[in-house]
Design a protein around this motif. Structure first.
Motif, PDB file in Angstrom:
ATOM      1  N   ASN A 131      11.959 -13.662 -11.309  1.00  0.00           N
ATOM      2  CA  ASN A 131      11.413 -12.700 -10.346  1.00  0.00           C
ATOM      3  C   ASN A 131      11.451 -11.278 -10.866  1.00  0.00           C
ATOM      4  OD1 ASN A 131      10.537 -14.199  -7.982  1.00  0.00           O
ATOM      5  ND2 ASN A 131      12.674 -14.771  -7.715  1.00  0.00           N
ATOM      6  N   PHE A 132      12.501 -10.926 -11.619  1.00  0.00           N
ATOM      7  CA  PHE A 132      12.553  -9.576 -12.156  1.00  0.00           C
ATOM      8  C   PHE A 132      11.520  -9.398 -13.274  1.00  0.00           C
ATOM      9  CE2 PHE A 132      14.419  -5.815 -14.252  1.00  0.00           C
ATOM     10  CZ  PHE A 132      14.539  -5.007 -13.129  1.00  0.00           C
ATOM     11  N   ALA A 133      11.313 -10.465 -14.032  1.00  0.00           N
ATOM     12  CA  ALA A 133      10.273 -10.414 -15.063  1.00  0.00           C
ATOM     13  C   ALA A 133       8.896 -10.259 -14.418  1.00  0.00           C
ATOM     14  CB  ALA A 133      10.322 -11.678 -15.913  1.00  0.00           C
ATOM     15  N   TYR A 134       8.700 -10.924 -13.275  1.00  0.00           N
ATOM     16  CA  TYR A 134       7.432 -10.786 -12.545  1.00  0.00           C
ATOM     17  C   TYR A 134       7.254  -9.341 -12.085  1.00  0.00           C
ATOM     18  CZ  TYR A 134       3.895 -11.388  -8.889  1.00  0.00           C
ATOM     19  OH  TYR A 134       2.777 -11.276  -8.118  1.00  0.00           O
ATOM     20  N   PHE A 135       8.326  -8.743 -11.586  1.00  0.00           N
ATOM     21  CA  PHE A 135       8.271  -7.353 -11.127  1.00  0.00           C
ATOM     22  C   PHE A 135       7.840  -6.422 -12.257  1.00  0.00           C
ATOM     23  CE2 PHE A 135      10.675  -3.320 -11.090  1.00  0.00           C
ATOM     24  CZ  PHE A 135      10.063  -2.696 -10.006  1.00  0.00           C
ATOM     25  N   LEU A 136       8.461  -6.583 -13.435  1.00  0.00           N
ATOM     26  CA  LEU A 136       8.140  -5.711 -14.563  1.00  0.00           C
ATOM     27  C   LEU A 136       6.716  -5.928 -15.069  1.00  0.00           C
ATOM     28  CD1 LEU A 136      11.477  -5.911 -16.611  1.00  0.00           C
ATOM     29  CD2 LEU A 136      10.676  -4.010 -15.195  1.00  0.00           C
ATOM     30  N   SER A 137       6.317  -7.176 -15.165  1.00  0.00           N
ATOM     31  CA  SER A 137       4.995  -7.470 -15.731  1.00  0.00           C
ATOM     32  C   SER A 137       3.858  -7.093 -14.794  1.00  0.00           C
ATOM     33  CB  SER A 137       4.902  -8.963 -16.092  1.00  0.00           C
ATOM     34  OG  SER A 137       5.063  -9.767 -14.945  1.00  0.00           O
ATOM     35  N   ASN A 138       4.162  -6.951 -13.495  1.00  0.00           N
ATOM     36  CA  ASN A 138       3.122  -6.613 -12.524  1.00  0.00           C
ATOM     37  C   ASN A 138       3.263  -5.197 -11.960  1.00  0.00           C
ATOM     38  OD1 ASN A 138       1.413  -9.227 -11.717  1.00  0.00           O
ATOM     39  ND2 ASN A 138       3.505  -9.859 -12.171  1.00  0.00           N
ATOM     40  N   MET A 139       4.156  -4.407 -12.556  1.00  0.00           N
ATOM     41  CA  MET A 139       4.407  -3.066 -12.015  1.00  0.00           C
ATOM     42  C   MET A 139       3.131  -2.214 -11.992  1.00  0.00           C
ATOM     43  SD  MET A 139       7.030  -0.099 -13.348  1.00  0.00           S
ATOM     44  CE  MET A 139       8.504  -1.047 -12.978  1.00  0.00           C
ATOM     45  N   VAL A 140       2.367  -2.239 -13.065  1.00  0.00           N
ATOM     46  CA  VAL A 140       1.167  -1.405 -13.147  1.00  0.00           C
ATOM     47  C   VAL A 140       0.131  -1.841 -12.115  1.00  0.00           C
ATOM     48  CG1 VAL A 140      -0.754  -0.679 -14.603  1.00  0.00           C
ATOM     49  CG2 VAL A 140       1.546  -0.825 -15.561  1.00  0.00           C
ATOM     50  N   THR A 141      -0.122  -3.147 -12.041  1.00  0.00           N
ATOM     51  CA  THR A 141      -1.136  -3.630 -11.103  1.00  0.00           C
ATOM     52  C   THR A 141      -0.674  -3.477  -9.651  1.00  0.00           C
ATOM     53  OG1 THR A 141      -0.279  -5.885 -11.389  1.00  0.00           O
ATOM     54  CG2 THR A 141      -2.183  -5.242 -12.721  1.00  0.00           C
ATOM     55  N   THR A 142       0.641  -3.559  -9.417  1.00  0.00           N
ATOM     56  CA  THR A 142       1.152  -3.314  -8.066  1.00  0.00           C
ATOM     57  C   THR A 142       0.837  -1.894  -7.635  1.00  0.00           C
ATOM     58  OG1 THR A 142       2.957  -4.913  -8.337  1.00  0.00           O
ATOM     59  CG2 THR A 142       3.227  -3.243  -6.632  1.00  0.00           C
ATOM     60  N   PHE A 143       1.005  -0.951  -8.555  1.00  0.00           N
ATOM     61  CA  PHE A 143       0.728   0.455  -8.249  1.00  0.00           C
ATOM     62  C   PHE A 143      -0.768   0.696  -8.105  1.00  0.00           C
ATOM     63  CE2 PHE A 143       0.143   4.849 -10.210  1.00  0.00           C
ATOM     64  CZ  PHE A 143       0.296   5.506  -8.997  1.00  0.00           C
ATOM     65  N   THR A 144      -1.549   0.269  -9.082  1.00  0.00           N
ATOM     66  CA  THR A 144      -2.992   0.539  -9.030  1.00  0.00           C
ATOM     67  C   THR A 144      -3.675  -0.241  -7.916  1.00  0.00           C
ATOM     68  OG1 THR A 144      -3.404  -1.181 -10.707  1.00  0.00           O
ATOM     69  CG2 THR A 144      -3.120   1.092 -11.486  1.00  0.00           C
ATOM     70  N   GLY A 145      -3.065  -1.367  -7.493  1.00  0.00           N
ATOM     71  CA  GLY A 145      -3.636  -2.150  -6.407  1.00  0.00           C
ATOM     72  C   GLY A 145      -3.159  -1.735  -5.029  1.00  0.00           C
ATOM     73  N   PHE A 146      -2.339  -0.690  -4.953  1.00  0.00           N
ATOM     74  CA  PHE A 146      -1.832  -0.195  -3.675  1.00  0.00           C
ATOM     75  C   PHE A 146      -3.006   0.367  -2.880  1.00  0.00           C
ATOM     76  CE2 PHE A 146       0.763   3.208  -1.377  1.00  0.00           C
ATOM     77  CZ  PHE A 146       1.298   2.310  -0.465  1.00  0.00           C
ATOM     78  N   ALA A 147      -3.390  -0.308  -1.798  1.00  0.00           N
ATOM     79  CA  ALA A 147      -4.629   0.005  -1.083  1.00  0.00           C
ATOM     80  C   ALA A 147      -4.771   1.469  -0.672  1.00  0.00           C
ATOM     81  CB  ALA A 147      -4.760  -0.911   0.140  1.00  0.00           C
ATOM     82  N   PRO A 148      -3.742   2.096  -0.084  1.00  0.00           N
ATOM     83  CA  PRO A 148      -3.931   3.492   0.331  1.00  0.00           C
ATOM     84  C   PRO A 148      -4.222   4.451  -0.819  1.00  0.00           C
ATOM     85  CG  PRO A 148      -2.034   2.529   1.437  1.00  0.00           C
ATOM     86  CD  PRO A 148      -2.453   1.558   0.373  1.00  0.00           C
ATOM     87  N   LEU A 149      -3.751   4.125  -2.032  1.00  0.00           N
ATOM     88  CA  LEU A 149      -3.938   5.039  -3.162  1.00  0.00           C
ATOM     89  C   LEU A 149      -5.422   5.249  -3.464  1.00  0.00           C
ATOM     90  CD1 LEU A 149      -2.558   6.686  -5.432  1.00  0.00           C
ATOM     91  CD2 LEU A 149      -2.706   4.638  -6.858  1.00  0.00           C
ATOM     92  N   GLY A 150      -6.146   4.171  -3.627  1.00  0.00           N
ATOM     93  CA  GLY A 150      -7.572   4.292  -3.921  1.00  0.00           C
ATOM     94  C   GLY A 150      -8.343   4.914  -2.774  1.00  0.00           C
ATOM     95  N   VAL A 151      -8.000   4.517  -1.541  1.00  0.00           N
ATOM     96  CA  VAL A 151      -8.661   5.074  -0.366  1.00  0.00           C
ATOM     97  C   VAL A 151      -8.518   6.585  -0.343  1.00  0.00           C
ATOM     98  CG1 VAL A 151      -8.567   5.208   2.151  1.00  0.00           C
ATOM     99  CG2 VAL A 151      -8.416   2.982   1.025  1.00  0.00           C
ATOM    100  N   VAL A 152      -7.290   7.057  -0.527  1.00  0.00           N
ATOM    101  CA  VAL A 152      -7.001   8.491  -0.440  1.00  0.00           C
ATOM    102  C   VAL A 152      -7.689   9.259  -1.559  1.00  0.00           C
ATOM    103  CG1 VAL A 152      -5.170  10.224  -0.650  1.00  0.00           C
ATOM    104  CG2 VAL A 152      -4.821   8.197   0.779  1.00  0.00           C
ATOM    105  N   LEU A 153      -7.534   8.815  -2.804  1.00  0.00           N
ATOM    106  CA  LEU A 153      -8.035   9.588  -3.940  1.00  0.00           C
ATOM    107  C   LEU A 153      -9.559   9.654  -3.964  1.00  0.00           C
ATOM    108  CD1 LEU A 153      -5.579   8.573  -6.810  1.00  0.00           C
ATOM    109  CD2 LEU A 153      -5.458  10.493  -5.218  1.00  0.00           C
ATOM    110  N   VAL A 154     -10.217   8.526  -3.715  1.00  0.00           N
ATOM    111  CA  VAL A 154     -11.685   8.527  -3.744  1.00  0.00           C
ATOM    112  C   VAL A 154     -12.243   9.379  -2.612  1.00  0.00           C
ATOM    113  CG1 VAL A 154     -13.755   7.114  -3.515  1.00  0.00           C
ATOM    114  CG2 VAL A 154     -11.845   6.305  -4.914  1.00  0.00           C
ATOM    115  N   ALA A 155     -11.699   9.203  -1.405  1.00  0.00           N
ATOM    116  CA  ALA A 155     -12.188   9.993  -0.276  1.00  0.00           C
ATOM    117  C   ALA A 155     -11.928  11.478  -0.489  1.00  0.00           C
ATOM    118  CB  ALA A 155     -11.527   9.523   1.023  1.00  0.00           C
ATOM    119  N   MET A 156     -10.748  11.816  -1.037  1.00  0.00           N
ATOM    120  CA  MET A 156     -10.402  13.224  -1.218  1.00  0.00           C
ATOM    121  C   MET A 156     -11.261  13.897  -2.283  1.00  0.00           C
ATOM    122  SD  MET A 156      -8.276  14.074   1.060  1.00  0.00           S
ATOM    123  CE  MET A 156      -7.766  15.686   0.456  1.00  0.00           C
TER     124      MET A 156
END
Length: 525
Positions: A85-110
């Protein structure tokens, strides 16, 4: 923001001075002081994530009696610190961040909002709006617009809330009061709307599936709560209006506005050239909206889903909300900028976007840690355990029907502090509450209405809500020292009053026998 926000905001003084005023003022000041002594929001999310890791490790070996309503299996906490599970956390850290729904909504709209703001388009529109809106109706109009913004998914968070601050500031009122009023409408009044939205069929689907445990042939209308949510719109507007003008704004009188001058909206007088530019840009915007409506109308429009629906979550129209917001602001913003002379060349447009993104840098940092925490909390199973155990406890108490209904509202409001998604919570709780209340004669429609009241009321006081850090950033534009405690103390009166009065309103609405919605009932069978 050009500098990191402080976390030691001085408490808002009550109108009678520091340490004086009513017990409500003192209580809210205490909450603000305690809240602002918490670590920086980004650090807080990191601490919470580590806490979830530790709890998941300690509870992973414990057997619970709670049964997951969807799978029928015992709820199990996952050890997030195990090797896999910790290996999963590390290997998916980037996609977890970039896939965070509010991030894209906020930046594109702004990006689009930034162009419209830097060009002067928003300034001109607001000047005209303030010129035709009576001062006394400014608050209810803002809350009403915030409520209606639910129809466009998350548009309210990136448009209405920051504009609430700008409108109040331009009107000579405290901008944090405008932000609070808009936040209360967008999030606290999430289930109060007279315009049907995609959340209606989504919740109805979970309610119907849960009801079919008892009655396999039972069918519910997707708008089974529409009349109640429409009436609730008036309740939320009136409550929010009173709270903003009589409770929140008086507490803000002695809070100095100390934002960076470059980041503060400048409401200059609209000159002759700007008026011409406003007419041209508004015409362009209306033509664009008209073209969009014409594209949506045909039954075979590419913006509809396979069943011909526009408002379904899977419909291209709903998926395109954020890009449409971007275009809605960037096109008239560019037209206004060139027509008014604020933009001379294309680089000016890019510079406007760049300046806006610069002000969002702190939010991006917070979003990184927020995204990781929410993902890990979901994987741990702790939220599922909390919801199921709470529902089972309430069911085991076997309280009278009306008391149980109020208990559901309170329990949902509590669970909502930790599990923000309305659909995720109802997916867990509906199979518990709906069949349970059907056994004592309560219809699934009424149970769903109670859920919606509890789900909305506490959205605005939990830092774990994905958009909460963004609202903190909006406040810091005007008052640099704004922290978590500042925002929680601002929103707590809304949350408590909404929870109490909305619950009472549901009971009165029920006792009068007013229909909840289309083909809805109060009793079963």
């Amino acid at each position: 923001m050009s500098e990191s926000p402080a976390n030691t905001a001085a408490p808002m003084d009550a109108p009678n001075g520091p340490g004086k005023g009513s017990w409500v003022d003192r209580a809210l000041n205490f909450i603000e002081v305690v809240g602002n002594r918490l670590p920086d929001p980004a650090v807080l999310f990191l601490i919470l994530m580590v806490t979830v890791w530790v709890l998941s490790m300690l509870l992973s070996g414990v057997s619970f009696d709670a049964i997951h309503p969807a799978t029928g299996e015992a709820v199990q906490v996952t050890n997030l610190l195990s090797g896999d599970n910790f290996a999963y956390f590390l290997s998916n850290m980037v996609t977890t961040f970039t896939g965070f729904a509010p991030l894209g909504v906020v930046l594109v709209a702004m990006l689009g909002v930034g162009v419209a703001e830097q060009s002067g388009f928003i300034n001109a529109v607001l000047k005209k709006l303030l010129g035709v809106t009576p001062q006394m109706l400014l608050t209810p109009m803002l809350i009403l617009v915030a409520i209606v913004s639910h129809t466009a998914v998350d548009a309210g968070y990136v448009l209405v809330i920051p504009l609430g601050g700008v409108i109040f500031y331009a009107a000579g009122r405290h901008p944090l009061a405008g932000i609070a009023a808009a936040f209360a409408g967008v999030s606290g009044g999430f289930s109060a709307n007279f315009v049907p939205s995609a959340i209606d069929p989504l919740l109805q689907g979970f309610t119907q599936s849960a009801a079919q445990i008892v009655s396999p042939e039972l069918q519910l209308n997707p708008l089974n709560n529409w009349f109640f949510t429409s009436a609730s719109c008036l309740v939320i507007v009136l409550l929010g209006w009173w709270l903003t003008d009589k409770v929140i704004e008086p507490r803000l009188k002695k809070v100095a506005i100390d934002g960076d001058p470059e980041d503060m909206p400048v409401m200059q007088e609209v000159g002759a050239r700007e008026r011409r530019a406003l007419r041209l840009s508004t015409l362009v915007m209306l033509v664009g909206i008209g073209a969009l409506i014409a594209w949506m109308l045909p039954g075979d429009s590419a913006l509809r889903d396979s069943a011909g629906n526009l408002a379904a979550f899977g419909a291209p129209a709903m998926k395109s909300i954020v890009p449409l917001i971007f275009l809605l602001f960037v096109i008239p913003g560019v037209v206004f900028g060139y027509a008014a002379g604020t933009f001379q060349k294309s680089k000016d447009v890019i510079d406007a976007m760049s300046k806006t993104m610069g002000s969002m840098s702190y939010y991006i940092v917070m979003a990184f840690f927020c995204a990781l925490f929410i993902a890990e909390f979901g994987r741990s199973g702790l939220g599922t355990l909390l919801a199921v155990e709470g529902g089972n406890l309430l069911a085991a108490m076997a309280l009278p029907g009306p008391v149980t209904l109020m208990g559901i509202i309170l329990l949902v409001g509590f669970v909502n502090l930790f599990v923000g998604s309305a659909s995720a919570k109802w997916a867990l709780l509906a199979p518990i509450f709906v069949p349970m209340l059907m056994q004592v004669g309560f219809s699934p429609d009424l149970t769903q209405a109670a859920y919606r009241v509890g789900d909305s009321s506490t959205n605005i006081i939990t830092p774990l809500m994905p958009y909460f850090p963004l609202v903190v950033v909006y406040c810091q534009r005007y008052v640099k020292s704004t922290g978590i405690g500042t925002l929680v103390s601002l929103m707590l009166p809304y949350s408590l009053v909404f929870l109490l009065c909305w619950s009472i309103f549901l009971v009165i609405y029920w006792s009068l026998g007013i229909p909840l919605g289309l083909q809805a009932s109060y009793t079963y069978p």
